[in-house]
Design a protein around this motif. Structure first.
Motif, PDB file in Angstrom:
ATOM      1  N   CYS A  78      34.781  33.065  43.490  1.00 27.58           N
ATOM      2  CA  CYS A  78      35.519  33.269  44.736  1.00 27.58           C
ATOM      3  C   CYS A  78      36.922  33.802  44.470  1.00 27.58           C
ATOM      4  O   CYS A  78      37.683  33.230  43.685  1.00 27.58           O
ATOM      5  CB  CYS A  78      35.616  31.951  45.517  1.00 27.58           C
ATOM      6  SG  CYS A  78      36.574  32.093  47.048  1.00 27.58           S
ATOM      7  N   ALA A  79      37.245  34.894  45.129  1.00 27.42           N
ATOM      8  CA  ALA A  79      38.613  35.427  45.087  1.00 27.42           C
ATOM      9  C   ALA A  79      39.430  34.688  46.135  1.00 27.42           C
ATOM     10  O   ALA A  79      39.335  34.986  47.325  1.00 27.42           O
ATOM     11  CB  ALA A  79      38.608  36.922  45.361  1.00 27.42           C
ATOM     12  N   ASP A  80      40.192  33.692  45.717  1.00 27.95           N
ATOM     13  CA  ASP A  80      40.940  32.901  46.692  1.00 27.95           C
ATOM     14  C   ASP A  80      42.330  33.484  46.910  1.00 27.95           C
ATOM     15  O   ASP A  80      42.697  34.495  46.323  1.00 27.95           O
ATOM     16  CB  ASP A  80      40.988  31.430  46.302  1.00 27.95           C
ATOM     17  CG  ASP A  80      41.864  31.145  45.093  1.00 27.95           C
ATOM     18  OD1 ASP A  80      42.846  31.869  44.890  1.00 27.95           O
ATOM     19  OD2 ASP A  80      41.574  30.200  44.345  1.00 27.95           O
ATOM     20  N   ARG A  81      43.075  32.830  47.777  1.00 30.18           N
ATOM     21  CA  ARG A  81      44.355  33.396  48.197  1.00 30.18           C
ATOM     22  C   ARG A  81      45.547  32.626  47.646  1.00 30.18           C
ATOM     23  O   ARG A  81      46.669  32.805  48.101  1.00 30.18           O
ATOM     24  CB  ARG A  81      44.409  33.435  49.731  1.00 30.18           C
ATOM     25  CG  ARG A  81      43.361  34.337  50.322  1.00 30.18           C
ATOM     26  CD  ARG A  81      43.450  34.419  51.821  1.00 30.18           C
ATOM     27  NE  ARG A  81      43.293  33.119  52.456  1.00 30.18           N
ATOM     28  CZ  ARG A  81      42.717  32.939  53.653  1.00 30.18           C
ATOM     29  NH1 ARG A  81      42.247  33.976  54.315  1.00 30.18           N
ATOM     30  NH2 ARG A  81      42.619  31.744  54.171  1.00 30.18           N
ATOM     31  N   GLY A  82      45.305  31.736  46.682  1.00 31.01           N
ATOM     32  CA  GLY A  82      46.418  31.075  46.026  1.00 31.01           C
ATOM     33  C   GLY A  82      46.765  29.705  46.558  1.00 31.01           C
ATOM     34  O   GLY A  82      45.912  28.982  47.071  1.00 31.01           O
ATOM     35  N   PRO A  83      48.046  29.323  46.458  1.00 38.45           N
ATOM     36  CA  PRO A  83      48.484  27.954  46.753  1.00 38.45           C
ATOM     37  C   PRO A  83      48.139  27.453  48.156  1.00 38.45           C
ATOM     38  O   PRO A  83      47.931  26.250  48.350  1.00 38.45           O
ATOM     39  CB  PRO A  83      50.008  28.037  46.581  1.00 38.45           C
ATOM     40  CG  PRO A  83      50.224  29.191  45.662  1.00 38.45           C
ATOM     41  CD  PRO A  83      49.151  30.176  45.991  1.00 38.45           C
ATOM     42  N   GLU A 122      31.862  23.775  37.778  1.00 32.89           N
ATOM     43  CA  GLU A 122      31.119  24.764  37.000  1.00 32.89           C
ATOM     44  C   GLU A 122      30.301  25.696  37.885  1.00 32.89           C
ATOM     45  O   GLU A 122      29.882  26.765  37.451  1.00 32.89           O
ATOM     46  CB  GLU A 122      30.200  24.063  35.999  1.00 32.89           C
ATOM     47  CG  GLU A 122      30.945  23.326  34.893  1.00 32.89           C
ATOM     48  CD  GLU A 122      30.001  22.732  33.873  1.00 32.89           C
ATOM     49  OE1 GLU A 122      28.768  22.898  34.033  1.00 32.89           O
ATOM     50  OE2 GLU A 122      30.490  22.121  32.911  1.00 32.89           O
ATOM     51  N   LEU A 123      30.071  25.293  39.128  1.00 28.89           N
ATOM     52  CA  LEU A 123      29.274  26.101  40.037  1.00 28.89           C
ATOM     53  C   LEU A 123      30.101  27.157  40.765  1.00 28.89           C
ATOM     54  O   LEU A 123      29.565  28.177  41.195  1.00 28.89           O
ATOM     55  CB  LEU A 123      28.582  25.210  41.081  1.00 28.89           C
ATOM     56  CG  LEU A 123      27.575  24.187  40.546  1.00 28.89           C
ATOM     57  CD1 LEU A 123      27.069  23.314  41.679  1.00 28.89           C
ATOM     58  CD2 LEU A 123      26.418  24.889  39.850  1.00 28.89           C
ATOM     59  N   ILE A 124      31.405  26.896  40.907  1.00 33.03           N
ATOM     60  CA  ILE A 124      32.260  27.786  41.684  1.00 33.03           C
ATOM     61  C   ILE A 124      33.516  28.113  40.882  1.00 33.03           C
ATOM     62  O   ILE A 124      34.369  27.254  40.652  1.00 33.03           O
ATOM     63  CB  ILE A 124      32.660  27.162  43.034  1.00 33.03           C
ATOM     64  CG1 ILE A 124      31.416  26.728  43.827  1.00 33.03           C
ATOM     65  CG2 ILE A 124      33.489  28.150  43.851  1.00 33.03           C
ATOM     66  CD1 ILE A 124      31.728  25.965  45.096  1.00 33.03           C
ATOM     67  N   THR A 125      33.636  29.356  40.462  1.00 38.35           N
ATOM     68  CA  THR A 125      34.794  29.812  39.701  1.00 38.35           C
ATOM     69  C   THR A 125      35.770  30.514  40.637  1.00 38.35           C
ATOM     70  O   THR A 125      35.358  31.254  41.537  1.00 38.35           O
ATOM     71  CB  THR A 125      34.354  30.794  38.592  1.00 38.35           C
ATOM     72  OG1 THR A 125      33.473  30.116  37.697  1.00 38.35           O
ATOM     73  CG2 THR A 125      35.550  31.333  37.819  1.00 38.35           C
ATOM     74  N   ARG A 126      37.052  30.288  40.419  1.00 32.13           N
ATOM     75  CA  ARG A 126      38.080  30.934  41.239  1.00 32.13           C
ATOM     76  C   ARG A 126      38.751  32.050  40.458  1.00 32.13           C
ATOM     77  O   ARG A 126      39.081  31.906  39.281  1.00 32.13           O
ATOM     78  CB  ARG A 126      39.128  29.912  41.667  1.00 32.13           C
ATOM     79  CG  ARG A 126      38.591  28.811  42.553  1.00 32.13           C
ATOM     80  CD  ARG A 126      39.562  27.658  42.660  1.00 32.13           C
ATOM     81  NE  ARG A 126      40.835  28.063  43.268  1.00 32.13           N
ATOM     82  CZ  ARG A 126      41.887  27.243  43.356  1.00 32.13           C
ATOM     83  NH1 ARG A 126      41.823  26.013  42.881  1.00 32.13           N
ATOM     84  NH2 ARG A 126      42.998  27.673  43.940  1.00 32.13           N
ATOM     85  N   ILE A 127      38.937  33.192  41.125  1.00 26.31           N
ATOM     86  CA  ILE A 127      39.690  34.298  40.549  1.00 26.31           C
ATOM     87  C   ILE A 127      40.714  34.755  41.581  1.00 26.31           C
ATOM     88  O   ILE A 127      40.628  34.380  42.753  1.00 26.31           O
ATOM     89  CB  ILE A 127      38.781  35.491  40.159  1.00 26.31           C
ATOM     90  CG1 ILE A 127      38.067  36.049  41.409  1.00 26.31           C
ATOM     91  CG2 ILE A 127      37.788  35.092  39.082  1.00 26.31           C
ATOM     92  CD1 ILE A 127      37.327  37.351  41.152  1.00 26.31           C
TER      93      ILE A 127
END
Length: 249
Positions: free
Chosen positions: A179-184, A200-205
């Motif tokens: 998931c490309a998240d939006r930060g803080p 381990e199922l959901i990686t953040r970028i």
């Protein structure tokens, strides 16, 4: 692109009743073969690609860079012709396939595929079915999603009263999310998410702040308003050329 257009048209016509099918593959076989003991890992960028932007490219690039070299056996640009929340407007299915191929050729081992299904569980099911004979269950899918898509995926309204964790359990048996998240500002969301789902199922970028704003909607608006400098910032030059030559928007 004339030969490619005719080939894609024939593929679309021949496969329009299938649940998943490749439009373009960079090699045969694709993805690259895993050994008998290894799991095949496929990175999937699922989007409307209306048109593909530099943000799409950076999502793929950043996801690949977040894992060890050669972790993935291949990448797939996936378009759902019947999206859960969107109707098909703008570029046609053929034009999207052509633009997706242009983008795919910028990355090694990257293919283009279509599915009529909008739900992630259905997409995963039929991609697995397509490769069933080759991998016999030894296939893991890593879906790249934006933050808004992530929140929709975890929205209970799509699961007919079933708990989200229970509804997604079959999906996570052989799939992961990037998931490309939006930060803080997303701290509470991720705290809640990781209280339910294993990290381990959901990686953040994260994308760089400028590129992350380059949406397909912004691209279409820039084209409508003939903002040439902005168009070139948002889209790859080959996509710009294709869009302008075909007067898509």
């Amino acid at each position: 692109m004339t030969e490619s257009k005719e080939l894609i048209q024939s593929i679309l016509k021949a496969n329009d009743t299938k649940d998943f099918y490749p439009i373009f593959t960079p090699s045969n076989p694709w993805p690259t073969e895993a050994s008998e003991q290894e799991t095949c890992r496929l990175l999937v960028l699922d989007s409307s690609f209306n048109p593909p932007t530099k943000a799409h490219a950076q999502l793929l690039q950043t996801s690949l860079a977040s894992y060890p070299s050669n972790f993935f056996n291949g990448s797939l640009l996936l378009f759902s012709t019947n999206n859960v929340d969107k109707s098909l407007t703008g570029a046609s299915a053929l034009q999207r396939a052509q633009m997706m191929e242009i983008m795919a050729r910028n990355f090694a081992d990257t293919a283009v595929g279509f599915t009529p299904h909008g739900r992630f569980m259905d997409k995963a099911k039929y991609i697995h079915s397509w490769f069933a004979e080759r991998y016999n269950g030894q296939l893991e899918l890593y879906f790249i999603v934006g933050f808004d898509t992530m929140t929709r995926l975890l929205d209970p309204k799509y699961y007919n009263g079933m708990a989200v964790q229970e509804a997604l359990a079959p999906f996570f048996e052989s799939c992961h999310l990037i998931c490309a998240d939006r930060g803080p500002e997303d701290v509470d969301f991720w705290t809640n998410t990781y209280s339910v789902f294993d990290r381990e199922l959901i990686t953040r970028i994260q994308l760089d702040p400028i590129t992350s704003q380059f949406s397909s909607t912004l691209a279409r608006e820039a084209i409508h308003q003939d903002k040439k400098d902005l168009i070139r910032k948002i889209l790859d030059p080959r996509i710009v050329d294709f869009v302008m030559r075909n007067k898509i928007y």
